[in-house]
Design a protein around this motif. Structure first.
Motif, PDB file in Angstrom:
ATOM      1  N   UNK A   1       1.026  -1.348   0.053  1.00  0.00           N
ATOM      2  CA  UNK A   1      -0.091   0.065  -0.031  1.00  0.00           C
ATOM      3  C   UNK A   1       0.660   1.210   0.109  1.00  0.00           C
ATOM      4  N   UNK A   2       2.000   1.192   0.905  1.00  0.00           N
ATOM      5  CA  UNK A   2       2.912   2.396   0.885  1.00  0.00           C
ATOM      6  C   UNK A   2       3.674   2.581  -0.514  1.00  0.00           C
ATOM      7  N   UNK A   3       4.026   1.463  -1.239  1.00  0.00           N
ATOM      8  CA  UNK A   3       4.427   1.546  -2.536  1.00  0.00           C
ATOM      9  C   UNK A   3       3.714   2.151  -3.367  1.00  0.00           C
ATOM     10  N   UNK A   4       2.283   1.846  -3.403  1.00  0.00           N
ATOM     11  CA  UNK A   4       1.024   2.294  -4.151  1.00  0.00           C
ATOM     12  C   UNK A   4       1.096   3.751  -4.098  1.00  0.00           C
ATOM     13  N   UNK A   5       1.219   4.260  -2.765  1.00  0.00           N
ATOM     14  CA  UNK A   5       1.177   5.653  -2.514  1.00  0.00           C
ATOM     15  C   UNK A   5       2.215   6.454  -3.198  1.00  0.00           C
ATOM     16  N   UNK A   6       3.396   5.878  -3.115  1.00  0.00           N
ATOM     17  CA  UNK A   6       4.707   6.372  -3.622  1.00  0.00           C
ATOM     18  C   UNK A   6       4.490   6.522  -5.138  1.00  0.00           C
ATOM     19  N   UNK A   7       3.982   5.645  -5.624  1.00  0.00           N
ATOM     20  CA  UNK A   7       3.831   5.690  -7.245  1.00  0.00           C
ATOM     21  C   UNK A   7       3.008   6.597  -7.423  1.00  0.00           C
ATOM     22  N   UNK A   8       1.623   6.597  -6.915  1.00  0.00           N
ATOM     23  CA  UNK A   8       0.636   7.629  -7.210  1.00  0.00           C
ATOM     24  C   UNK A   8       1.376   9.116  -7.185  1.00  0.00           C
ATOM     25  N   UNK A   9       2.102   9.424  -6.061  1.00  0.00           N
ATOM     26  CA  UNK A   9       2.678  10.762  -5.665  1.00  0.00           C
ATOM     27  C   UNK A   9       3.448  11.151  -6.876  1.00  0.00           C
ATOM     28  N   UNK A  10       4.418   9.921  -7.368  1.00  0.00           N
ATOM     29  CA  UNK A  10       5.292  10.225  -8.460  1.00  0.00           C
ATOM     30  C   UNK A  10       4.674  10.400  -9.692  1.00  0.00           C
ATOM     31  N   UNK A  11       3.576   9.738  -9.947  1.00  0.00           N
ATOM     32  CA  UNK A  11       2.707  10.269 -11.083  1.00  0.00           C
ATOM     33  C   UNK A  11       2.153  11.788 -11.166  1.00  0.00           C
ATOM     34  N   UNK A  12       1.677  11.890  -9.951  1.00  0.00           N
ATOM     35  CA  UNK A  12       0.882  13.288  -9.725  1.00  0.00           C
ATOM     36  C   UNK A  12       2.141  14.453  -9.825  1.00  0.00           C
ATOM     37  N   UNK A  13       3.282  14.158  -9.211  1.00  0.00           N
ATOM     38  CA  UNK A  13       4.422  15.324  -9.518  1.00  0.00           C
ATOM     39  C   UNK A  13       4.785  15.375 -10.874  1.00  0.00           C
ATOM     40  N   UNK A  14       5.009  14.302 -11.449  1.00  0.00           N
ATOM     41  CA  UNK A  14       5.461  14.334 -12.969  1.00  0.00           C
ATOM     42  C   UNK A  14       4.245  14.929 -13.741  1.00  0.00           C
ATOM     43  N   UNK A  15       3.168  14.955 -13.552  1.00  0.00           N
ATOM     44  CA  UNK A  15       2.018  15.487 -14.098  1.00  0.00           C
ATOM     45  C   UNK A  15       1.987  17.114 -14.057  1.00  0.00           C
ATOM     46  N   UNK A  16       2.097  17.431 -12.768  1.00  0.00           N
ATOM     47  CA  UNK A  16       2.389  18.750 -12.224  1.00  0.00           C
ATOM     48  C   UNK A  16       3.320  19.483 -12.783  1.00  0.00           C
ATOM     49  N   UNK A  17       4.557  18.854 -13.030  1.00  0.00           N
ATOM     50  CA  UNK A  17       5.761  19.234 -13.650  1.00  0.00           C
ATOM     51  C   UNK A  17       5.537  19.566 -14.881  1.00  0.00           C
ATOM     52  N   UNK A  18       4.842  18.807 -15.635  1.00  0.00           N
ATOM     53  CA  UNK A  18       4.861  18.910 -17.165  1.00  0.00           C
ATOM     54  C   UNK A  18       3.658  19.800 -17.270  1.00  0.00           C
ATOM     55  N   UNK A  19       2.804  20.104 -16.491  1.00  0.00           N
ATOM     56  CA  UNK A  19       1.851  21.304 -16.641  1.00  0.00           C
ATOM     57  C   UNK A  19       2.702  22.612 -16.621  1.00  0.00           C
ATOM     58  N   UNK A  20       3.606  22.735 -15.595  1.00  0.00           N
ATOM     59  CA  UNK A  20       4.240  23.808 -15.638  1.00  0.00           C
ATOM     60  C   UNK A  20       5.318  24.037 -16.843  1.00  0.00           C
ATOM     61  N   UNK A  21       5.906  23.010 -17.339  1.00  0.00           N
ATOM     62  CA  UNK A  21       6.913  23.142 -18.439  1.00  0.00           C
ATOM     63  C   UNK A  21       6.276  23.405 -19.605  1.00  0.00           C
ATOM     64  N   UNK A  22       4.767  22.829 -19.677  1.00  0.00           N
ATOM     65  CA  UNK A  22       4.278  23.538 -21.136  1.00  0.00           C
ATOM     66  C   UNK A  22       4.592  22.495 -22.187  1.00  0.00           C
ATOM     67  N   UNK A  23       3.960  22.721 -23.281  1.00  0.00           N
ATOM     68  CA  UNK A  23       4.050  21.798 -24.483  1.00  0.00           C
ATOM     69  C   UNK A  23       5.552  22.063 -24.962  1.00  0.00           C
TER      70      UNK A  23
END
Length: 202
Positions: free
Chosen positions: A180-202
């Protein structure tokens, strides 16, 4: 020495096959403490509930602290809830305790006198006992080590060599909590990557 201390020591082995995260190790340490308390008769397990037993806790400071945190009155605590509550920052607690006991020491890495410090095991009877238990394949310690990936891939719920239903239940719950802890880590990694991509732009 207790199972939890032995587990911490083998996790600190100089050349571990798998680096264990503090969160994973903390959950497994809480499980190890619970198994030691069960073995001492300080608690029992009914279904997935931890019920106080008649015996006192073993003569170990950290196990005494664990026993003092057991919910004495109904409704009793579920094993999973205990792992998350007791396991919070438990790896750091064990590191401090083992340093005070002389089982661990901090040394500076590199040649510079002000280089970063790293924690190392001291060659003590406690360390030799823990390594011996691991090399002998002692089932409980091996199952907990496997749960956090110390022997390669993390294990599933079926643990070879565990012939006690209560022990199997606790180890399986540790496995589930670590996953369960590993799943939380993976979810946060995905969310952080998506957030970074939003700021980085196309």
């Amino acid at each position: 020495m207790t199972t939890a201390k032995d587990l911490f020591i083998i996790a600190m082995d100089p050349v571990p096959e798998h680096t264990v995260g503090q969160g994973d190790l903390s959950l497994a340490l809480a499980g190890a403490e619970l198994l030691d308390l069960i073995g001492a008769g300080a608690v029992t397990v009914e279904g997935d509930l931890i019920v106080p037993g008649g015996a006192s806790a073993p003569d170990d400071r950290l196990l005494g602290e664990a026993a003092a945190q057991i919910t004495r009155q109904p409704p009793h605590e579920r094993i999973e809830d205990w792992l998350w509550r007791r396991g919070r920052d438990l790896a750091a607690t064990y590191q401090d305790a083992l340093e005070k006991d002389g089982e661990l020491t901090q040394r500076r890495s590199g040649l510079l006198p002000f280089g970063p410090r790293r924690v190392e095991l001291v060659d003590t009877p406690g360390r030799r006992r823990a390594i011996g238990r691991r090399e002998e394949g002692e089932p409980v310690l091996a199952a907990l080590a496997s749960a956090v990936g110390l022997d390669g891939e993390r294990s599933g719920d079926d643990e070879p060599g565990l012939d006690d239903e209560t022990v199997t239940t606790v180890v399986a719950t540790v496995n589930e909590a670590v996953m369960e802890l590993e799943a939380v880590r993976q979810r946060r990694t995905i969310e952080n990557t998506a957030f970074a991509n939003v700021w980085r732009g196309p």
